[in-house]
Design an enzyme around this catalytic site. Structure first.
Site, mmCIF file in Angstrom:
data_model
loop_
_atom_site.group_PDB
_atom_site.id
_atom_site.type_symbol
_atom_site.label_atom_id
_atom_site.label_comp_id
_atom_site.label_asym_id
_atom_site.label_seq_id
_atom_site.Cartn_x
_atom_site.Cartn_y
_atom_site.Cartn_z
ATOM 1 N N HIS B 234 59.712 9.036 31.598
ATOM 2 C CA HIS B 234 60.451 10.283 31.521
ATOM 3 C C HIS B 234 61.634 10.338 32.481
ATOM 4 O O HIS B 234 62.738 10.647 32.054
ATOM 5 C CB HIS B 234 59.592 11.535 31.620
ATOM 6 C CG HIS B 234 60.371 12.699 31.115
ATOM 7 N ND1 HIS B 234 60.637 12.887 29.780
ATOM 8 C CD2 HIS B 234 61.062 13.667 31.742
ATOM 9 C CE1 HIS B 234 61.432 13.914 29.612
ATOM 10 N NE2 HIS B 234 61.705 14.423 30.787
ATOM 11 N N TYR B 238 66.422 10.850 32.465
ATOM 12 C CA TYR B 238 67.390 11.539 33.326
ATOM 13 C C TYR B 238 68.298 10.543 34.035
ATOM 14 O O TYR B 238 69.422 10.877 34.400
ATOM 15 C CB TYR B 238 66.672 12.475 34.307
ATOM 16 C CG TYR B 238 66.064 13.613 33.544
ATOM 17 C CD1 TYR B 238 66.886 14.591 32.981
ATOM 18 C CD2 TYR B 238 64.714 13.688 33.295
ATOM 19 C CE1 TYR B 238 66.367 15.598 32.210
ATOM 20 C CE2 TYR B 238 64.177 14.698 32.523
ATOM 21 C CZ TYR B 238 65.011 15.644 31.981
ATOM 22 O OH TYR B 238 64.503 16.640 31.202
ATOM 23 N N HIS B 385 65.108 13.543 17.958
ATOM 24 C CA HIS B 385 65.390 14.218 19.232
ATOM 25 C C HIS B 385 66.180 13.317 20.165
ATOM 26 O O HIS B 385 67.209 13.715 20.708
ATOM 27 C CB HIS B 385 64.081 14.660 19.886
ATOM 28 C CG HIS B 385 64.222 15.018 21.333
ATOM 29 N ND1 HIS B 385 64.831 16.182 21.743
ATOM 30 C CD2 HIS B 385 63.873 14.368 22.458
ATOM 31 C CE1 HIS B 385 64.838 16.218 23.063
ATOM 32 N NE2 HIS B 385 64.272 15.140 23.520
ATOM 33 N N PHE B 386 65.716 12.084 20.357
ATOM 34 C CA PHE B 386 66.408 11.298 21.396
ATOM 35 C C PHE B 386 67.711 10.665 20.908
ATOM 36 O O PHE B 386 68.476 10.172 21.717
ATOM 37 C CB PHE B 386 65.474 10.316 22.114
ATOM 38 C CG PHE B 386 64.841 9.223 21.316
ATOM 39 C CD1 PHE B 386 65.581 8.231 20.735
ATOM 40 C CD2 PHE B 386 63.451 9.179 21.200
ATOM 41 C CE1 PHE B 386 64.986 7.215 20.028
ATOM 42 C CE2 PHE B 386 62.840 8.165 20.487
ATOM 43 C CZ PHE B 386 63.616 7.184 19.894
ATOM 44 N N HIS B 387 67.965 10.734 19.600
ATOM 45 C CA HIS B 387 69.322 10.355 19.189
ATOM 46 C C HIS B 387 70.313 11.484 19.456
ATOM 47 O O HIS B 387 71.523 11.256 19.505
ATOM 48 C CB HIS B 387 69.352 9.905 17.723
ATOM 49 C CG HIS B 387 68.901 8.486 17.551
ATOM 50 N ND1 HIS B 387 67.586 8.147 17.424
ATOM 51 C CD2 HIS B 387 69.592 7.316 17.533
ATOM 52 C CE1 HIS B 387 67.470 6.829 17.324
ATOM 53 N NE2 HIS B 387 68.684 6.299 17.400
ATOM 54 N N ARG B 448 57.105 7.517 13.035
ATOM 55 C CA ARG B 448 58.130 6.703 13.670
ATOM 56 C C ARG B 448 57.579 5.289 13.858
ATOM 57 O O ARG B 448 56.422 5.042 13.538
ATOM 58 C CB ARG B 448 58.555 7.315 15.013
ATOM 59 C CG ARG B 448 57.452 7.333 16.035
ATOM 60 C CD ARG B 448 57.820 8.059 17.312
ATOM 61 N NE ARG B 448 58.732 7.272 18.134
ATOM 62 C CZ ARG B 448 58.834 7.382 19.460
ATOM 63 N NH1 ARG B 448 58.056 8.239 20.111
ATOM 64 N NH2 ARG B 448 59.683 6.659 20.149
ATOM 65 N N ARG B 449 58.400 4.381 14.379
ATOM 66 C CA ARG B 449 57.976 3.013 14.713
ATOM 67 C C ARG B 449 57.279 2.316 13.544
ATOM 68 O O ARG B 449 56.311 1.582 13.739
ATOM 69 C CB ARG B 449 56.995 3.022 15.890
ATOM 70 C CG ARG B 449 57.581 3.468 17.191
ATOM 71 C CD ARG B 449 56.451 3.650 18.191
ATOM 72 N NE ARG B 449 56.932 3.940 19.500
ATOM 73 C CZ ARG B 449 56.310 4.739 20.361
ATOM 74 N NH1 ARG B 449 55.195 5.320 20.034
ATOM 75 N NH2 ARG B 449 56.802 4.941 21.552
#
Lengths: 66, 588
Positions: B234, B238, B385-387, B448-449
């Site tokens: 996580h 950041y 989300h993370f794209h 996913r994956r």
């Protein structure tokens, strides 16, 4: 090439030369408040949609089966 | 009004080289991206299902480890050098961390690309392959080169951090009592966070995964390696994001024609990230058996607090931009938006990146909720989300910033400014298609994956074909955008004319550092609190995981003292006993 250079300089000078100086005390970020309030409204309504319609409102989920 | 390369030519070379490495990683990552997009949307299969996982690993590792962190070290080196206005203390040391990171990247790349060979060679006793995805925890096992490469890469970043702390200490001895310049403050707090966070992944690799991969230990505890990965997994998000934030706080107000609204608020944001980034990793494991719900609840609470610094950033950055717009003559409640320099690709790219981050804030809130997470866990929603976050907020900011950095680092004017503008807009449009469809497909339960998420005798309750079309379309637009990015960068490097580049000075904030208490600059205090929070969040979960599953897995526990145990086994048995006893004492 020549025109590109011209454009760069024009854009550059446009970005750095302000029409007026606004100091700390006379600046009132009312536009920011408006945008942030709008964002909060969208955020909250989408969360409500996700929770009540998609999560609680749908057929079996892992929680629903317990 | 001189550029960075005029002031610090030797340092500019390091920064430039770091960014070039980032671009190489971006190119490889992008190629892998389009291959996997076309495969899993069933549009075109350039690769086999087995190779899909090699492609997926390469896409993940090259994008979020190599591209982001290489660009980060470039930005951070620039930030420290330019804000302290002093060159590095020892250039050989700077090139040394650069070397560590390069060798690390190459080793990991060799291991990953081994997966493409039909008959990979045996090196160090095992086949050259690392189809372990970016989240490389057990039971997936990679070739030792992959882990050794990661270790060297992370050590390189540690040394880079030491380089910046060294510069800071040298500056401090000459400037006692002065406030730390904001960009340097941002770099130092982020690096402290990184030192704490990488302890998790270093332990995971050095104590468990590498010995396991070398055959020194037979088994590992999968929950433990997962938890140690997310201990790092996580805060690493950041780590990607902080250089983007740094650029939003420093460059964006300048480009908008204004000044940063509040220096103290920016400092508070970075302190909050230092404190809260690490003790939240368990929110990636809401569905993991073997971790008690109470620990997950604590991680969720911390995570919700972590929304705060991003919301503070939204306010400060938008207020700084509005200040610029009003100085440029903008009027009205929203009319000022028209006065912004929308033709500038650096500005527009970063604003679009920030806009997508706001959308990512929404899907992140859903991920973070312990109950509602069940709806989307392990589905395509999460890559959606993370794209938005790393794939746009970070990547698009970096690409847009490159249009500012490359002239600063080479002294050459940007060539193809309008192509650059089209490029950043295309990235935004491509991501809108791709991530929207990914989120919606995830809500239908598509995993996913997974190379081939279609199953016999089962239909998803929704129009997956339409979503797949949008994902493929989005991916294609993104590929086009990347190609344009490289066109602009290469044209600038090859054809850009020297001179005439605007200076790199950053205007003073409206509210300066003097408006905040000096304690904000007390890095030791914040580091101390951050460590205490990590200990509080992780001691009991880790102890309970080890107690349940054994330090090296249940099998390892049963068979442990038999045979002829080596030093490593004795040490681990000792640590295991200490932790078990401590747990018993605590729970009694």
């Amino acid at each position: 090439m020549g025109s590109t250079e011209q454009e760069v300089k024009q854009d550059g000078s446009e970005a750095t030369q302000p029409v007026r100086e606004i100091g700390h005390d006379e600046y009132d970020p009312i536009g920011t408040l408006t945008l942030i309030a709008l964002y909060f409204l969208i955020l909250i309504s989408m969360w409500f949609f996700m929770y009540f319609v998609e999560f609680v409102g749908n057929d079996p989920t892992v929680v629903g089966m317990v | 009004m001189s550029t960075f390369v005029d002031d610090f030519p030797a340092e500019a070379k390091v920064v430039r080289s770091s960014m070039y490495n980032a671009f190489v990683a971006l190119a490889i990552g992008a190629l892998m991206g389009i291959l996997q997009t076309l495969y899993r949307t069933d549009v075109f299969h350039f690769i086999s299902a087995e190779q899909y996982y090699t492609v997926l690993t390469a896409h993940g590792v090259f994008m979020v480890i190599s591209f982001t962190i290489w660009f980060l070290v470039g930005v951070f080196a620039w930030a420290v050098i330019s804000s302290l206005d002093r060159g590095v203390e020892d250039l050989r040391f700077t090139w040394a961390w650069f070397g560590f990171m390069t060798v690390g990247t190459l080793l990991a790349a060799i291991a990953i690309f081994g997966g493409f060979m039909s008959d990979p060679p045996e090196v160090l006793g095992s086949e050259l392959s690392a189809d372990v995805l970016f989240t490389f925890y057990a039971p997936l096992e990679a070739h030792p080169f992959f882990y050794i490469g990661l270790v060297l890469f992370v050590v390189g970043t540690w040394l880079a951090g030491a380089d910046w702390f060294r510069s800071y200490l040298a500056w401090r001895s000459e400037n006692p009592g002065e406030r730390i310049p904001l960009p340097t403050f941002m770099v130092l707090t982020t690096m402290i966070m990184w030192y704490i966070a990488t302890l998790g992944v270093a332990t995971s690799i050095l104590v468990f995964l590498l010995p396991w991969s070398l055959g020194l230990v037979d088994t590992v505890n999968p929950t433990l390696t997962r938890t140690l990965f997310w201990f790092f997994g996580h805060p690493v998000v950041y780590f990607w994001l902080m250089p983007a934030y740094l650029l939003w706080y420093t460059l964006l107000p300048k480009l908008a024609g204004g000044r940063l609204f509040s220096d103290p608020l920016a400092r508070v944001v970075f302190v909050l990230f230092l404190l809260l980034s690490t003790p939240v990793g368990i929110h990636h494991q809401y569905l993991d058996p073997g971790i008690a719900e109470g620990f997950k609840f604590i991680a969720m609470t911390n995570t919700m607090f972590l929304l705060l610094p991003s919301l503070l950033t939204a306010f400060t950055v938008v207020a700084s931009i509005e200040h610029g717009a009003r100085q440029r003559g903008g009027e009205g409640r929203l009319g000022w938006l028209k006065a912004l320099p929308w033709k500038d690709p650096v500005f527009t790219g970063m604003i679009f990146a920030g806009l997508m981050f706001a959308a990512g804030g929404f899907s992140g809130m859903v991920n973070a909720g312990m109950n509602i997470n069940y709806l989307v866990h392990n589905t395509l929603w999460v890559p959606g989300h993370f794209h938005l976050t790393v794939g746009t907020a970070v990547a698009l900011t970096f690409m847009a910033a490159s249009y500012w950095f490359i002239p600063q680092l080479t002294g050459k004017q940007l060539v193809g400014r309008s192509i650059a503008l089209v490029q950043v807009v295309l990235w935004f449009v491509g991501m809108v298609f791709m991530t929207n469809a990914m989120h919606r497909t995830g809500m239908l339960g598509v995993p996913r994956r997974t190379a081939e998420p279609w199953y016999d005798g089962f239909e998803y309750a929704g129009n997956v074909a339409e979503h797949n079309f949008q994902i493929a379309l989005g991916g294609t637009i993104l590929t086009l955008s990347i190609l344009l990015f490289f066109v602009v960068i290469l044209l600038t490097l090859l054809r850009g004319s020297k001179g005439g580049v605007e200076g790199s000075s950053i205007p003073e904030p409206l509210s300066g550092p003097d408006h905040s208490p000096a304690v904000i600059d007390n890095l030791k205090l914040w580091a101390g609190i951050a460590i205490v929070l990590v200990i509080m969040a992780y001691t009991l979960p880790l102890a309970s995981i080890v107690e349940r599953g054994g330090l090296f897995g249940p099998d390892g526990m049963r068979s442990f003292p038999s045979g002829n145990p080596g030093f490593l086994e004795y040490t681990s048995l000792f640590v295991q006993m200490v932790i078990q006893n401590a747990t018993e004492v605590i729970f009694r």
